[in-house]
Design a protein around this motif. Structure first.
Motif, short mmCIF file in Angstrom:
data_model
loop_
_atom_site.label_atom_id
_atom_site.label_comp_id
_atom_site.label_asym_id
_atom_site.label_seq_id
_atom_site.Cartn_x
_atom_site.Cartn_y
_atom_site.Cartn_z
N ILE A 7 15.86 -1.85 -37.71
CA ILE A 7 17.23 -1.80 -38.25
C ILE A 7 18.21 -2.41 -37.27
O ILE A 7 18.44 -1.86 -36.17
N GLU A 8 18.76 -3.55 -37.62
CA GLU A 8 19.85 -4.20 -36.87
C GLU A 8 19.56 -4.25 -35.37
O GLU A 8 20.36 -3.83 -34.55
N MET A 9 18.39 -4.76 -35.03
CA MET A 9 17.94 -4.77 -33.63
C MET A 9 18.40 -6.03 -32.91
O MET A 9 18.27 -7.14 -33.41
N GLY A 14 20.08 -11.66 -20.10
CA GLY A 14 21.22 -12.40 -19.55
C GLY A 14 21.99 -13.04 -20.69
O GLY A 14 22.40 -12.35 -21.64
N GLY A 15 22.14 -14.37 -20.63
CA GLY A 15 22.89 -15.07 -21.68
C GLY A 15 22.04 -15.47 -22.87
O GLY A 15 22.54 -16.06 -23.83
N VAL A 16 20.73 -15.16 -22.81
CA VAL A 16 19.84 -15.55 -23.92
C VAL A 16 19.76 -14.42 -24.94
O VAL A 16 19.28 -13.33 -24.63
N ARG A 17 20.23 -14.67 -26.14
CA ARG A 17 20.16 -13.65 -27.19
C ARG A 17 18.86 -13.85 -27.96
O ARG A 17 18.77 -14.67 -28.88
N ALA A 18 17.84 -13.10 -27.54
CA ALA A 18 16.51 -13.28 -28.12
C ALA A 18 16.44 -12.69 -29.53
O ALA A 18 15.78 -13.25 -30.42
N LEU A 19 17.09 -11.55 -29.74
CA LEU A 19 17.14 -10.92 -31.07
C LEU A 19 18.59 -10.67 -31.42
O LEU A 19 19.35 -10.13 -30.59
N ASP A 20 18.98 -11.05 -32.61
CA ASP A 20 20.38 -10.90 -33.01
C ASP A 20 20.43 -10.21 -34.37
O ASP A 20 20.30 -10.85 -35.41
N ASN A 21 20.53 -8.88 -34.32
CA ASN A 21 20.73 -8.12 -35.56
C ASN A 21 19.55 -8.28 -36.54
O ASN A 21 19.74 -8.57 -37.73
N ASP A 56 18.77 -3.57 -27.01
CA ASP A 56 20.16 -3.29 -26.64
C ASP A 56 20.87 -2.54 -27.76
O ASP A 56 21.72 -1.68 -27.52
N ARG A 57 20.51 -2.91 -28.98
CA ARG A 57 21.12 -2.28 -30.16
C ARG A 57 20.04 -2.14 -31.22
O ARG A 57 19.05 -2.87 -31.21
N GLY A 58 20.28 -1.21 -32.15
CA GLY A 58 19.39 -1.09 -33.29
C GLY A 58 18.36 0.01 -33.11
O GLY A 58 18.24 0.62 -32.04
N ARG A 59 17.63 0.27 -34.17
CA ARG A 59 16.67 1.36 -34.19
C ARG A 59 15.33 0.87 -34.74
O ARG A 59 15.27 -0.10 -35.51
N VAL A 60 14.27 1.60 -34.35
CA VAL A 60 12.95 1.39 -34.93
C VAL A 60 12.50 2.73 -35.50
O VAL A 60 12.55 3.75 -34.79
#
Ligand code: ATP
Ligand code: MG
Length: 120
Positions: A7-9, A14-21, A56-60
């Motif tokens: 859910i919205e993970m 650093g500056g690399v956004r590997a997962l975005d929502n 950083d954000r979201g749930r499993v």
């Protein structure tokens, strides 16, 4: 009901956004593939699901229970298997010894080998 819910993970290095929502769900009996180019974030997603990384954000959620940030061993005991892109065995050991190592780890006894390692 979903077996697995992401859910919205989000996860950044650093500056690399590997997962975005990222959100998806898996139902019982369903086979789901995740595809994407190198660096798209597939491994990061699996690492966040199985507890190797904390998002950083979201749930499993697994069978309705929140497992976000739970240690991999616990998630594995809950029934979530994981294979790795690069599988490695101990080249200096026999096949039987490699299997014994896995079994000792499974039983929480791999620490018993440390004193012997200190003797080397
Ligand atoms: N531990 C890390 N530290 C810093 N950056 C990382 C780390 N892990 C992944 N990344 C970066 O996050 C992005 C996503 O990487 P990831 O390994 O999840 O992609 P992937 O889809 O599994 O790629 P591949 O198809 O090559 O296996 C990449 O830009 C990668 O360099
Ligand atoms: Mg990968």
């Amino acid at each position: 009901m979903s077996v697995l819910e992401v859910i919205e993970m989000s996860k950044s290095f650093g500056g690399v956004r590997a997962l975005d929502n990222v959100s998806f769900e898996l139902r019982a009996g369903e086979i789901l593939a995740m595809i994407g180019p190198n660096g798209a974030g597939k491994s990061t997603c699996f690492n966040c699901i199985n507890g190797q990384l904390r998002p950083d954000r979201g749930r499993v959620r697994l069978n309705g229970s929140d497992i976000t940030g739970t240690v991999p061993r616990r998630i594995w005991h809950l029934g979530v298997g994981r294979t790795f892109q690069i599988a490695a065995t101990f080249g200096s050991m026999s096949v039987v010894e490699n299997v014994q190592m896995c079994l000792m780890s499974l039983n929480g006894r791999s620490g018993a080998l440390l004193p012997r390692a200190g003797e080397l």
